[in-house]
Enzyme design. Structure first.
Site, PDB file in Angstrom:
ATOM      1  N   CYS A 120      48.377  14.880  69.132  1.00  0.00           N
ATOM      2  CA  CYS A 120      47.962  14.391  70.452  1.00  0.00           C
ATOM      3  C   CYS A 120      48.596  15.533  71.470  1.00  0.00           C
ATOM      4  O   CYS A 120      48.324  15.273  72.703  1.00  0.00           O
ATOM      5  CB  CYS A 120      48.251  13.029  70.865  1.00  0.00           C
TER       6      CYS A 120
ATOM      7  N   CYS B   5      54.061  16.061  71.326  1.00  0.00           N
ATOM      8  CA  CYS B   5      55.577  16.841  71.042  1.00  0.00           C
ATOM      9  C   CYS B   5      55.616  17.797  71.799  1.00  0.00           C
ATOM     10  O   CYS B   5      56.777  18.352  72.344  1.00  0.00           O
ATOM     11  CB  CYS B   5      55.284  17.107  69.448  1.00  0.00           C
TER      12      CYS B   5
ATOM     13  N   CYS C 205      53.594  12.253  63.156  1.00  0.00           N
ATOM     14  CA  CYS C 205      52.274  12.738  62.386  1.00  0.00           C
ATOM     15  C   CYS C 205      52.690  13.897  61.361  1.00  0.00           C
ATOM     16  O   CYS C 205      51.969  13.807  60.216  1.00  0.00           O
ATOM     17  CB  CYS C 205      51.301  13.215  63.278  1.00  0.00           C
TER      18      CYS C 205
ATOM     19  N   CYS D 111      57.836   9.488  68.345  1.00  0.00           N
ATOM     20  CA  CYS D 111      56.524   9.741  68.722  1.00  0.00           C
ATOM     21  C   CYS D 111      56.399   9.700  70.268  1.00  0.00           C
ATOM     22  O   CYS D 111      56.316   8.752  70.733  1.00  0.00           O
ATOM     23  CB  CYS D 111      55.669   8.603  67.935  1.00  0.00           C
TER      24      CYS D 111
ATOM     25  N   HIS E  85      70.199  -0.466  67.018  1.00  0.00           N
ATOM     26  CA  HIS E  85      70.864  -1.774  67.405  1.00  0.00           C
ATOM     27  C   HIS E  85      72.574  -1.833  67.219  1.00  0.00           C
ATOM     28  O   HIS E  85      73.089  -2.618  68.030  1.00  0.00           O
ATOM     29  CB  HIS E  85      70.101  -2.918  66.436  1.00  0.00           C
TER      30      HIS E  85
ATOM     31  N   CYS F 293      73.614  -0.265  70.695  1.00  0.00           N
ATOM     32  CA  CYS F 293      72.887  -0.815  71.568  1.00  0.00           C
ATOM     33  C   CYS F 293      73.735  -1.233  72.793  1.00  0.00           C
ATOM     34  O   CYS F 293      74.653  -2.173  72.517  1.00  0.00           O
ATOM     35  CB  CYS F 293      71.644  -1.708  71.508  1.00  0.00           C
TER      36      CYS F 293
ATOM     37  N   CYS G  82      69.164  -9.563  74.861  1.00  0.00           N
ATOM     38  CA  CYS G  82      68.526  -8.648  73.545  1.00  0.00           C
ATOM     39  C   CYS G  82      67.212  -8.726  73.570  1.00  0.00           C
ATOM     40  O   CYS G  82      66.700 -10.025  73.600  1.00  0.00           O
ATOM     41  CB  CYS G  82      69.465  -8.989  72.509  1.00  0.00           C
TER      42      CYS G  82
ATOM     43  N   CYS H 277      61.538  -5.964  69.410  1.00  0.00           N
ATOM     44  CA  CYS H 277      62.477  -4.616  69.516  1.00  0.00           C
ATOM     45  C   CYS H 277      62.952  -4.440  67.985  1.00  0.00           C
ATOM     46  O   CYS H 277      63.185  -5.105  67.068  1.00  0.00           O
ATOM     47  CB  CYS H 277      63.731  -4.880  70.341  1.00  0.00           C
TER      48      CYS H 277
ATOM     49  N   CYS I 226      68.963   7.574  70.838  1.00  0.00           N
ATOM     50  CA  CYS I 226      68.285   7.365  72.089  1.00  0.00           C
ATOM     51  C   CYS I 226      69.109   6.534  72.869  1.00  0.00           C
ATOM     52  O   CYS I 226      69.056   6.677  74.213  1.00  0.00           O
ATOM     53  CB  CYS I 226      66.819   6.540  71.675  1.00  0.00           C
TER      54      CYS I 226
ATOM     55  N   CYS J  60      63.478   3.381  76.032  1.00  0.00           N
ATOM     56  CA  CYS J  60      62.572   2.461  75.662  1.00  0.00           C
ATOM     57  C   CYS J  60      63.389   1.177  75.611  1.00  0.00           C
ATOM     58  O   CYS J  60      62.538   0.018  76.225  1.00  0.00           O
ATOM     59  CB  CYS J  60      62.088   2.633  74.320  1.00  0.00           C
TER      60      CYS J  60
ATOM     61  N   CYS K  27      62.267  -1.027  71.563  1.00  0.00           N
ATOM     62  CA  CYS K  27      61.776   0.271  70.561  1.00  0.00           C
ATOM     63  C   CYS K  27      60.633  -0.182  69.493  1.00  0.00           C
ATOM     64  O   CYS K  27      60.730  -1.415  69.108  1.00  0.00           O
ATOM     65  CB  CYS K  27      63.390   0.229  69.706  1.00  0.00           C
TER      66      CYS K  27
ATOM     67  N   CYS L   4      59.741   4.531  66.354  1.00  0.00           N
ATOM     68  CA  CYS L   4      58.833   5.525  65.961  1.00  0.00           C
ATOM     69  C   CYS L   4      59.467   6.783  65.154  1.00  0.00           C
ATOM     70  O   CYS L   4      58.758   7.560  64.913  1.00  0.00           O
ATOM     71  CB  CYS L   4      58.436   6.218  67.288  1.00  0.00           C
TER      72      CYS L   4
END
Lengths: 305, 483
Positions: free
Chosen positions: A50, A53, A153, A192, A229, A232, A253, A259, A268, A280, A286, A289
Site C-alpha cells: 500500500c 512503509c 507484506c 504494518c 505487554h 507496557c 489495561c 489488545c 513501541c 497504538c 495493539c 502487526c
C-alpha cells in the site's frame, strides 16, 4: 560498499550539514560530498503493498528524510519518489544492479504473488515485455549484497495479501528466496507499517557494523527483542485486574478490548510513533502487526485472546 | 543542476498523419502500479489505455471475518490515505451496527481525516507531481530524468520550488503527527472505530495539534498556493489541456452537524453540464475490460462480486470500471470543488476567480486539477481551525455497540484523491460480503462494457506530445489525478 564508521561520523558532523539547503545543491559541494563519502546504492521495489512503509519512512525525525536521501543512501530506484518513469526508470535500475552487483542493497516492500505466473503484480515493461514482481525480486535478489524485507507484506506469511481468502499466493521475500535457492541475506523489518526508526536504524546498522543480530524470525533483536505487554506502562492495571471496558476508559489495561500486546515483540512501548506523540495502546489497542501471525492469528482484532 | 537554463533537445521526428504508440510502465510517483499506453498522431494523444497491474483481493480476504476487523484491514489498501478507508469503513459499520456518534466523536473524526487531507495534498503536489515542473538536484532519486523534460522555471523560481520540496517533507510529517495525536499512529490509525474515536482529546493534545497545524496552514498560504499559481502562469497552456469527460461526482465529506445534513464538501453529481443530487443506486461496476469474471458485470456494490480472471481475453486491467448512471465520472479535489463551488483563497480572489466555477473549462485541465487541490487544502485548513474551536476536551468521543447478527451498511466519504465507497453485509455476525469502490477505480478505470473510456483515458485525449521520446505531458496529466 560499506561505509567506514569514521566517514559516517564525519558525514554526520561535516560542515555541509550546516549549510543552507540552496548551497547543498551547489554541484561542486555535492560532488565533494560524494567523493568524501560514497552513498550506498539502494534499489527499492514494491509488490503487493500500500506504499505505507515508504510513507512511514518519510516520517523519520533523526535523521530527517532529507538527510537519509541526500547523505546516507543513494536511492537509485523507488517507484513512489524517483523522477524517472517507464523504460528510463527500469533501464537505470538494471544498470545500477549490474554496476554494483553484490554491493547494492535491495529493499522489498509488499508481497510477491506466485499465482498465475506472477501476473497479479506487474511492475513494469521493458521492450514490450511485462515484468512481474516475482521475476524482478528473484533477479535483483541474486545480485544484492543484502535484502531488507520491509513491512508485514514482505515478511513471514505476506501480511494481509497473504491472509486467508487470498487467491494470489502472496509470498514473503524469504519464501521466494528459499524456493529459488537465493542465498542473499534477508533482514525482516515487519510492522504494518514498520516504525521509521526500525528501517533507518537497520540501514544504519548495516552500513556501520554489518548485519544486526537477528531473532529466529530474522528480525533485528534491537527493535523486536522485548514483549510489549511485559513492558507496557499499563501493565500494573493488568496485575490489579483493572481492565478497560471501553476504548475511551484509559485507566486500565486494554486486554479485554482485544489488545495483542501479550503476543507481540516490539519496542513501541518506549519508542512511540510519529515523533513520539502517541502509540497504538495509548490510543486503543495493539493488533500485533510485527508478528508472523499477522493478521490471521491476531483476528478478531477487537476480541481478547 | 537547478540554475541552468533549460536546454531543449530536438524533438524526434514523426511523419505527419502517422500514429505511434507510447507505453509508460511503470508510471512512477503515484501510489500503486499503473501503466499507460497512448497513441499519438500529429503531436497529440488520440487514444489511451490505462492498465492497473496489481491485485490483492481485500474483498475476498474480508469474507467470514469479524465485521470490526474491516476498518483495520481496509485501511491497508492505501498507505497515503488510510484515514479515508478507515472513515468509509467505520461509516459502513456505524450504519450496520445502528450506532449514532457523539458530537465530539464526529469532530474528532473530521480532525483526523482533515489532517491527513493536508498531508496527502502536500505530499502529492511536492513529492509526487512537482518534479514534472521543478528541476530537482542532480542526484538520485532526482536523476535520471527525461532528456527533454520541458522544465521552464527560471533558476530563482526553480530554487524556491526545490526548497519547498524539502520543506514540504517536514510539513507533511507534521501533518501525520496531527493525525497520530488523535488517531494513535500514522500510517494506519488505531483511533477510528465503529461508534466514533477511541481517544477523548485532552487539552494538551488539542494544543499540540493546534501548534503543528499553524505551521501547516502557513505553509499552504505562503508556499503551496503561491507556487501553484506561479506554475499556472509559467505553464499556461497546461490550463488548456486534459479536459476529459467533464462529468464529476462527490459523495460529501466532513459532516458539519450530527444530522449530517451539511458537509464541508457537498454530495452531488455534475453530468453533461447539469447538476444533480447524488443517488447511490446509480453506481454500477463494469468488468468487460477488467480481469474479472464477465458474469459479474454491471452490478451495484451491494451486489458486487470479486472473481479475478488474470489474463482474460480482451481485458487489460485489475481495475473495474465504475459508472454513474452508465457514464464515466471523474472524482477528486476538482470534482468536490466544482460541486461545492466554495469561495477561493485571497490569491485567487485577487486574480478575479472568486469561486471554483469561475475558472470554467480551465478547471478541467492538467494544472486546473492542481489548483483545485491546493484551494481545497486551504478550505480544509480553514475548517480545521473551526473544528479546533468546537472540539471539547474531555467530552465523550465513543459510543459502545455490539456486532449485529445481521446488518448492512454503506460507508461513503471522500479520500483526498476522490469518492470512496465501502459496503458491508453482515450475516451470522461475520462479514458475508464487503465491497470497496476506491477513488482511483473511478479515475484510472479501463473502458466499460459500453466501450467508454475511463476518466484518465479520456482526459489524455488531445494532450500534446510533441516529442514521443519524452512524453512529459502524459505523466503530468496522470499525476494531476493523484492516482
Amino acid at each position: 560498499m560499506t561505509l567506514k564508521r569514521r566517514d559516517f561520523v564525519k558525514l554526520c558532523t561535516s560542515t555541509v550539514a550546516g549549510l543552507g539547503i540552496s548551497q547543498l545543491f551547489n554541484p561542486v559541494l555535492v560532488r565533494a560530498m560524494e567523493q568524501a563519502v560514497q552513498r550506498t546504492p539502494v534499489l527499492w521495489i514494491q509488490g503487493q503493498g500500500c506504499t505505507g512503509c515508504s510513507v512511514s519512512l518519510l516520517n523519520t525525525v533523526h535523521p530527517s528524510i532529507k538527510e537519509v536521501l541526500l547523505k546516507i543512501i543513494s536511492l537509485e530506484y523507488h517507484p513512489t519518489v524517483m523522477a524517472a518513469e517507464g523504460e528510463l526508470a527500469l533501464e537505470h535500475m538494471y544498470e545500477v544492479a549490474n554496476k554494483y552487483k553484490g554491493k547494492f542493497f535491495l529493499v522489498v516492500e509488499g508481497a510477491i504473488p506466485k499465482a498465475a505466473n506472477g501476473k497479479y503484480c506487474i511492475v513494469g515493461e521493458l521492450e514490450g515485455k511485462e515484468i512481474t514482481m516475482l521475476e524482478l525480486s528473484k533477479e535483483l535478489g541474486q545480485k544484492a549484497a543484502a535484502t531488507l524485507a520491509i513491512g508485514a507484506c514482505a515478511c513471514f506469511n505476506a501480511g494481509i495479501p497473504g491472509a486467508e481468502g487470498n487467491v494470489t499466493q502472496a509470498t514473503s521475500v524469504k519464501g521466494i528466496f528459499d524456493e529459488n535457492k537465493i542465498t542473499t541475506p534477508v533482514v525482516n523489518i515487519p510492522g504494518c507499517p514498520p516504525h521509521p526508526d526500525w528501517m533507518v536504524g537497520t540501514i544504519a546498522h548495516v552500513l556501520l557494523y554489518g548485519l544486526p543480530e537477528l531473532d529466529e524470525n530474522l528480525r533485528p533483536k534491537l527493535f523486536f527483542g522485548l514483549n510489549i505487554h511485559d513492558n507496557c506502562p499499563y501493565r500494573s492495571y493488568y496485575e490489579d485486574e483493572n481492565l478497560s471496558p471501553v476504548f475511551t476508559q484509559k485507566q486500565g489495561c486494554r486486554y479485554d478490548l482485544g489488545c495483542k500486546g501479550p503476543m507481540t515483540n516490539a519496542d513501541c512501548w518506549k519508542r512511540h510513533w510519529n515523533n513520539g506523540v502517541n502509540w497504538c495502546i495509548e490510543n486503543a489497542i495493539c493488533i500485533g502487526c510485527v508478528e508472523p501471525g499477522f493478521p490471521d492469528d491476531m483476528s478478531p482484532f477487537y476480541e481478547s485472546m | 543542476m537547478a540554475g541552468c537554463a533549460p536546454k531543449q533537445a530536438p524533438a524526434a521526428a514523426v511523419a505527419p498523419g502517422k500514429k505511434i504508440k507510447i507505453a509508460v510502465d511503470p508510471v512512477t510517483r503515484i501510489e500503486g502500479h499503473l501503466k499507460i499506453e497512448v497513441e499519438v498522431k500529429d503531436g497529440k494523444v488520440v487514444d489511451a489505455h490505462c492498465f492497473g497491474g496489481m491485485f490483492r483481493g481485500f474483498e475476498n480476504i474480508l469474507i467470514g471475518r469479524d465485521p470490526r476487523d474491516a476498518s483495520q484491514l481496509t485501511q491497508r489498501i492505501c498507505g497515503v490515505c488510510p484515514t479515508a478507508h478507515a472513515t468509509a469503513s467505520v461509516r459502513a459499520l456505524d450504519e450496520a451496527f445502528k450506532v449514532k456518534l457523539t458530537t465530539n466523536g464526529r469532530i474528532a473524526r473530521n480532525l483526523i481525516l482533515g489532517a491527513n487531507y493536508l498531508q496527502s495534498h502536500i505530499l502529492h503536489f511536492y513529492h509526487l507531481a512537482a518534479l514534472d515542473y521543478v528541476k530537482g538536484p542532480d542526484t538520485a532519486p532526482f536523476v535520471p530524468r527525461y532528456k527533454n523534460p520541458d522544465l521552464r522555471l527560471d533558476p530563482k523560481v526553480n530554487q524556491i520550488g526545490v526548497d519547498q520540496y524539502l520543506k514540504a517533507l517536514e510539513i507533511r510529517r507534521i501533518c501525520h503527527e496531527m493525525v497520530a495525536l488523535l488517531g494513535g499512529k500514522m500510517p494506519h490509525v488505531q483511533g477510528m472505530v465503529v461508534g466514533g474515536v477511541t481517544e477523548i482529546p485532552t487539552s494538551d493534545k488539542i494544543v499540540a495539534y493546534l501548534w503543528r497545524f499553524k505551521k501547516v496552514k502557513e505553509f499552504i498560504e505562503n508556499d503551496y498556493l503561491p507556487l501553484i499559481y506561479k506554475l499556472a502562469s509559467v505553464y499556461a497552456e497546461l490550463l488548456e489541456t486534459g479536459i476529459g469527460w467533464k462529468n464529476v461526482l462527490c459523495y460529501g465529506v466532513f459532516p458539519l452537524n450530527d444530522e449530517e445534513s451539511e458537509f464541508l464538501l457537498k454530495p452531488g453529481v455534475y453530468t453533461d453540464g447539469q447538476d444533480y443530487p447524488l443517488d447511490t443506486s446509480q453506481i454500477k461496476e463494469y468488468v468487460r475490460y477488467s480481469w474479472f469474471d464477465d458474469a459479474d458485470t454491471a452490478l451495484h456494490p451491494s451486489q458486487g462480486k470479486t472473481n479475478p480472471r488474470p489474463g482474460k481475453k480482451g481485458a487489460y486491467s485489475f481495475i473495474k470500471a465504475p459508472r454513474y448512471n452508465g457514464k464515466p465520472h471523474e472524482v477528486g479535489p476538482l470534482a468536490r470543488m466544482w460541486i461545492t463551488n466554495p469561495e477561493l483563497s485571497p490569491i485567487a480572489q485577487k486574480a478575479g476567480f472568486k469561486r471554483m466555477r469561475d475558472f470554467g473549462d480551465k478547471a478541467f485541465s492538467i494544472l486546473g486539477r492542481h489548483v483545485a487541490r491546493a484551494e481545497e487544502a486551504y478550505l480544509v485548513a480553514k475548517a480545521i481551525e473551526k473544528w479546533l474551536m468546537e472540539i471539547k476536551p474531555g467530552a465523550e468521543t465513543y459510543v459502545k455497540s455490539s456486532v449485529p447478527k445481521q446488518g448492512e451498511g454503506l460507508g461513503l466519504t471522500e479520500a483526498p484523491r476522490g469518492s470512496l465507497l465501502h459496503y458491508i453485509n453482515i450475516n451470522d455476525a461475520v462479514i458475508k460480503n464487503y465491497q470497496v469502490v476506491a477513488a482511483t477505480i473511478w479515475n484510472a478505470s479501463p473502458r466499460d462494457d459500453m466501450g467508454q473510456r475511463g476518466a484518465i483515458e479520456q482526459a489524455l485525449i488531445g494532450v500534446p506530445v510533441p516529442d514521443p521520446k519524452n512524453p512529459v505531458n502524459v505523466g503530468r496529466l496522470i499525476r494531476a489525478f493523484d492516482p
